[in-house]
Design a protein around this motif. Structure first.
Motif, PDB file in Angstrom:
ATOM      1  N   PRO A 309       8.430   5.729   1.014  1.00 55.15           N
ATOM      2  CA  PRO A 309       7.510   5.056   1.947  1.00 55.15           C
ATOM      3  C   PRO A 309       6.596   4.048   1.272  1.00 55.15           C
ATOM      4  O   PRO A 309       6.296   3.000   1.859  1.00 55.15           O
ATOM      5  N   SER A 310       6.168   4.327   0.054  1.00 49.94           N
ATOM      6  CA  SER A 310       5.301   3.376  -0.648  1.00 49.94           C
ATOM      7  C   SER A 310       6.019   2.062  -0.920  1.00 49.94           C
ATOM      8  O   SER A 310       5.440   0.977  -0.754  1.00 49.94           O
ATOM      9  N   VAL A 311       7.286   2.144  -1.309  1.00 50.39           N
ATOM     10  CA  VAL A 311       8.043   0.923  -1.573  1.00 50.39           C
ATOM     11  C   VAL A 311       8.321   0.171  -0.278  1.00 50.39           C
ATOM     12  O   VAL A 311       8.296  -1.064  -0.245  1.00 50.39           O
ATOM     13  N   VAL A 312       8.593   0.896   0.813  1.00 46.64           N
ATOM     14  CA  VAL A 312       8.812   0.242   2.107  1.00 46.64           C
ATOM     15  C   VAL A 312       7.562  -0.516   2.535  1.00 46.64           C
ATOM     16  O   VAL A 312       7.631  -1.667   2.994  1.00 46.64           O
ATOM     17  N   LEU A 313       6.403   0.114   2.393  1.00 46.17           N
ATOM     18  CA  LEU A 313       5.160  -0.562   2.740  1.00 46.17           C
ATOM     19  C   LEU A 313       4.907  -1.770   1.838  1.00 46.17           C
ATOM     20  O   LEU A 313       4.455  -2.826   2.301  1.00 46.17           O
ATOM     21  N   LEU A 314       5.192  -1.630   0.547  1.00 43.81           N
ATOM     22  CA  LEU A 314       4.989  -2.744  -0.383  1.00 43.81           C
ATOM     23  C   LEU A 314       5.929  -3.900  -0.056  1.00 43.81           C
ATOM     24  O   LEU A 314       5.513  -5.072  -0.058  1.00 43.81           O
ATOM     25  N   GLU A 315       7.187  -3.590   0.246  1.00 39.99           N
ATOM     26  CA  GLU A 315       8.129  -4.651   0.599  1.00 39.99           C
ATOM     27  C   GLU A 315       7.719  -5.338   1.894  1.00 39.99           C
ATOM     28  O   GLU A 315       7.845  -6.570   2.017  1.00 39.99           O
ATOM     29  N   SER A 316       7.234  -4.572   2.858  1.00 40.80           N
ATOM     30  CA  SER A 316       6.786  -5.170   4.114  1.00 40.80           C
ATOM     31  C   SER A 316       5.597  -6.087   3.884  1.00 40.80           C
ATOM     32  O   SER A 316       5.512  -7.177   4.462  1.00 40.80           O
TER      33      SER A 316
END
Length: 379
Positions: A309-316
């Motif tokens: 989830p942290s990477v998904v938020l960072l990519e977004s």
């Protein structure tokens, strides 16, 4: 002559099932039995599996061509089970949004509205735009869509170029989840190797390794992300740009996990069976892979589910700023670029729909990680 004690009947001994004694069950079986008791964990597992299936077979689940332009900023179509004459219909129908021929007095943009005279019936396993299943098998069958091919409909509306938001969100899950999973795989591999090696070997190797880890952790990550992603030319191919973004995230994301794995290794290196393995002459590689790594694996699994989830938020976030994915590729962060001004959000609130995809993904992986943590932790 038999004694009274010999004449007394022998009481039957209780039979302890191996299911509860744990005699015939392995470690992962016991973890699965505990994990099934977590309602939120099971919900997260189901959502994660569904998201992965939808991402792999995105074209099959996307009802419209994600690159087909229609009416810009068209609101979501209305779904109804009522026929135009007022009778009930078992098959749902959508009323497409069309231009009314009038213009807004302030923005001078064409006004749109539902076409009540031309409903579009929906169906399952219908024909649509052509694609290739797993990039190999040609097909044009979609999970749901307009029963009559060639009738556009938009359940979540369209963006400024008239492209279907729902279809773009489904196709965009491939890029967003791929970036997240590849980054987490790389950071987990590097962080685990560095953490175990540093904690087990100790001495100067541990000291110098930890100074380097602290050096990586000392960088302010967000400005460094933006600085590194601007080094690649805008004219570079999309695949090269994605690979560069993945490399930047992986280089800056492994240090924290290595510290956690090192602390676990330091405690495990003092346990009796590790000292016994050292005493009998086992090599360092065998001790790390056979004795320490299996005991650290539970923490690594939980860390992976919570890192996605942290990477998904960072990519977004980086995609929203324009530093993650470039067109013609699609990602959730790139779709959120249309929400860059308050006036657009106020006039066309449905363009915030990609936020729902991000929220579902973050919730699913966090729920799965919490369930695994409760199931794996013996205390």
């Amino acid at each position: 002559m038999p004694t009274p004690a010999q004449d007394a009947p022998i009481a039957p001994q209780p039979v302890i099932s191996s299911r509860f004694a744990g005699g015939d069950e392995g470690y992962f079986t016991l973890v699965w039995r505990r994990f099934r008791r977590s309602v939120m964990g099971m919900i997260g597992l189901v959502l994660v599996v569904l998201m992965l299936v939808i991402a792999i077979f995105g074209d099959f689940f996307a009802p419209m061509d994600p690159n087909e332009a229609n009416i810009g900023f068209a609101p979501p179509d209305s779904i109804s089970f009522m026929n135009p004459d007022g009778s009930f219909s078992l098959r749902p129908e959508v009323y497409p949004i069309v231009e009314t021929g009038e213009f807004d007095a302030v923005t001078f943009q064409p006004l749109t509205g539902p076409d009540l005279t031309n409903p579009t019936p929906l169906g399952f396993f219908v024909s649509g735009y052509s694609y290739k299943v797993l990039w190999l098998i040609p097909s044009n069958i979609h999970f749901f869509g307009a029963a009559s091919p060639g009738h556009p409909f938009h359940l979540l509306g369209t963006d400024k170029f008239g492209r279907d938001i729902l279809s773009r969100g489904i196709i965009g899950s491939r890029i967003s989840l791929t970036i997240a999973l590849v980054v987490v795989m790389l950071t987990t591999t590097v962080g685990t190797l560095v953490g175990i090696s540093s904690g087990y070997l100790g001495g100067r190797i541990d000291a110098w390794t930890q100074r380097f880890v602290e050096f990586v952790l000392a960088f302010p990550q967000l400005p460094l992300y933006l600085a590194l992603t601007t080094l690649i030319p805008i004219t570079a191919p999309s695949n090269v740009f994605i690979a560069f973004v993945i490399g930047v995230m992986a280089v800056l994301g492994w240090a924290q996990l290595s510290r956690e794995v090192r602390s676990k290794t330091l405690s495990l290196a003092r346990i009796e069976y590790v000292r016994a393995a050292i005493a009998v002459g086992s090599g360092d590689f065998r001790i790390i892979t056979r004795h320490i790594l299996p005991n650290v694996l539970s923490h690594i699994i939980v860390a992976v589910t919570l890192a996605v989830p942290s990477v998904v938020l960072l990519e977004s976030f980086l995609g929203f700023l324009g530093f993650a994915v470039k067109p013609p590729l699609i990602s959730w962060g790139l779709m959120l670029q249309d929400t860059g001004s308050y006036s657009v959000i106020g006039s066309y609130p449905w363009i915030l729909s990609p936020v729902v995809f991000v929220l579902i993904t973050v919730f699913a992986f966090n729920a799965l990680g919490d369930g695994l943590r409760d199931a794996i932790d013996p205390y």
